[in-house]
Design a protein around this motif. Structure first.
Motif, PDB file in Angstrom:
ATOM      1  N   HIS A   1      22.440  35.652  39.875  1.00  0.00           N
ATOM      2  CA  HIS A   1      22.614  35.238  38.479  1.00  0.00           C
ATOM      3  C   HIS A   1      23.981  35.629  37.921  1.00  0.00           C
ATOM      4  O   HIS A   1      24.166  35.656  36.712  1.00  0.00           O
ATOM      5  N   ASP A   2      24.924  35.913  38.813  1.00  0.00           N
ATOM      6  CA  ASP A   2      26.272  36.309  38.397  1.00  0.00           C
ATOM      7  C   ASP A   2      27.288  35.369  39.047  1.00  0.00           C
ATOM      8  O   ASP A   2      27.940  35.700  40.036  1.00  0.00           O
ATOM      9  N   GLU A   3      27.412  34.176  38.469  1.00  0.00           N
ATOM     10  CA  GLU A   3      28.262  33.144  39.068  1.00  0.00           C
ATOM     11  C   GLU A   3      29.723  33.573  39.153  1.00  0.00           C
ATOM     12  O   GLU A   3      30.407  33.265  40.125  1.00  0.00           O
ATOM     13  N   ARG A   4      30.204  34.284  38.171  1.00  0.00           N
ATOM     14  CA  ARG A   4      31.620  34.705  38.179  1.00  0.00           C
ATOM     15  C   ARG A   4      31.921  35.592  39.388  1.00  0.00           C
ATOM     16  O   ARG A   4      32.914  35.398  40.091  1.00  0.00           O
ATOM     17  N   THR A   5      31.059  36.565  39.651  1.00  0.00           N
ATOM     18  CA  THR A   5      31.277  37.458  40.797  1.00  0.00           C
ATOM     19  C   THR A   5      31.082  36.711  42.106  1.00  0.00           C
ATOM     20  O   THR A   5      31.846  36.895  43.057  1.00  0.00           O
ATOM     21  N   ARG A   6      30.066  35.852  42.164  1.00  0.00           N
ATOM     22  CA  ARG A   6      29.854  35.037  43.382  1.00  0.00           C
ATOM     23  C   ARG A   6      31.098  34.221  43.688  1.00  0.00           C
ATOM     24  O   ARG A   6      31.543  34.175  44.833  1.00  0.00           O
ATOM     25  N   GLU A   7      31.657  33.583  42.676  1.00  0.00           N
ATOM     26  CA  GLU A   7      32.860  32.787  42.891  1.00  0.00           C
ATOM     27  C   GLU A   7      33.998  33.667  43.404  1.00  0.00           C
ATOM     28  O   GLU A   7      34.710  33.298  44.335  1.00  0.00           O
ATOM     29  N   ASP A   8      34.169  34.850  42.817  1.00  0.00           N
ATOM     30  CA  ASP A   8      35.236  35.745  43.256  1.00  0.00           C
ATOM     31  C   ASP A   8      35.033  36.184  44.706  1.00  0.00           C
ATOM     32  O   ASP A   8      36.002  36.353  45.450  1.00  0.00           O
ATOM     33  N   CYS A   9      33.801  36.341  45.123  1.00  0.00           N
ATOM     34  CA  CYS A   9      33.504  36.741  46.502  1.00  0.00           C
ATOM     35  C   CYS A   9      33.833  35.645  47.517  1.00  0.00           C
ATOM     36  O   CYS A   9      34.097  35.948  48.686  1.00  0.00           O
ATOM     37  N   PHE A  10      33.812  34.387  47.075  1.00  0.00           N
ATOM     38  CA  PHE A  10      33.881  33.267  48.023  1.00  0.00           C
ATOM     39  C   PHE A  10      34.996  32.257  47.778  1.00  0.00           C
ATOM     40  O   PHE A  10      35.143  31.330  48.557  1.00  0.00           O
ATOM     41  N   TYR A  11      35.817  32.419  46.754  1.00  0.00           N
ATOM     42  CA  TYR A  11      36.758  31.353  46.426  1.00  0.00           C
ATOM     43  C   TYR A  11      37.976  31.293  47.339  1.00  0.00           C
ATOM     44  O   TYR A  11      38.666  30.268  47.403  1.00  0.00           O
ATOM     45  N   LYS A  12      38.264  32.359  48.080  1.00  0.00           N
ATOM     46  CA  LYS A  12      39.394  32.348  49.012  1.00  0.00           C
ATOM     47  C   LYS A  12      39.148  33.392  50.090  1.00  0.00           C
ATOM     48  O   LYS A  12      38.320  34.298  49.931  1.00  0.00           O
ATOM     49  N   ASN A  13      39.887  33.242  51.186  1.00  0.00           N
ATOM     50  CA  ASN A  13      39.845  34.257  52.242  1.00  0.00           C
ATOM     51  C   ASN A  13      40.614  35.479  51.776  1.00  0.00           C
ATOM     52  O   ASN A  13      41.687  35.354  51.171  1.00  0.00           O
ATOM     53  N   ILE A  14      40.074  36.663  52.077  1.00  0.00           N
ATOM     54  CA  ILE A  14      40.772  37.886  51.742  1.00  0.00           C
ATOM     55  C   ILE A  14      42.107  37.885  52.489  1.00  0.00           C
ATOM     56  O   ILE A  14      42.205  37.401  53.608  1.00  0.00           O
ATOM     57  N   GLU A  15      43.133  38.401  51.834  1.00  0.00           N
ATOM     58  CA  GLU A  15      44.475  38.348  52.409  1.00  0.00           C
ATOM     59  C   GLU A  15      44.787  39.608  53.198  1.00  0.00           C
ATOM     60  O   GLU A  15      44.358  40.705  52.850  1.00  0.00           O
ATOM     61  N   PHE A  16      45.554  39.411  54.240  1.00  0.00           N
ATOM     62  CA  PHE A  16      46.054  40.517  55.051  1.00  0.00           C
ATOM     63  C   PHE A  16      47.518  40.675  54.685  1.00  0.00           C
ATOM     64  O   PHE A  16      48.334  39.816  54.980  1.00  0.00           O
TER      65      PHE A  16
END
Length: 127
Positions: A31-46
């Motif tokens: 029920h937390d769309e903002r956090t879900r989006e942040d978790c999945f919107y891009k690949n973590i950067e190295f």
């Protein structure tokens, strides 16, 4: 139209063998769309300091899957340098931060599975 992050999120939620801890964390984000989006919107950067970010589920978080992916990339780079580089290998240590040992072990497993010599060290402070 659904954003690309939703496709990544669905793929994770539908993965039958998803790590149980990450599965629970995903449930808590229902029920937390903002956090879900942040978790999945891009690949973590190295970056120059390695991978920096939050622990948690998703492609934009540090977890056993993103550690495996980064380790596979390192293995490919080392293998491209030739057999001598593969035999020279890498040293892996860990510090006292949460999940450091688990992530170090995951990296060692991935590198070893790619034929890279791994020297696994003990608890070591970061510098």
């Amino acid at each position: 139209m659904e954003g690309n992050w939703i496709n990544h999120y669905r793929r994770w939620t539908e993965f039958a063998d998803l790590d149980p801890e990450l599965k629970e964390q995903l449930k808590s984000l229902q029920h937390d769309e903002r956090t879900r989006e942040d978790c999945f919107y891009k690949n973590i950067e190295f970056g120059t300091g390695g991978i920096r970010g939050e622990l948690g589920p998703g492609i934009n978080r540090i977890n056993l899957y993103t550690i495996r992916k980064a380790s596979a990339g390192l293995a490919s780079y080392i293998a491209a340098q030739g057999e001598t580089a593969m035999k020279r290998g890498v040293a892996i240590a860990y510090d006292s931060r949460h999940k450091s040992l688990e992530f170090a072990l995951e990296a060692a497993k991935v590198l070893g599975n790619h034929g890279i010599q791994v020297y696994f060290d003990r608890l070591s402070p970061t510098k």
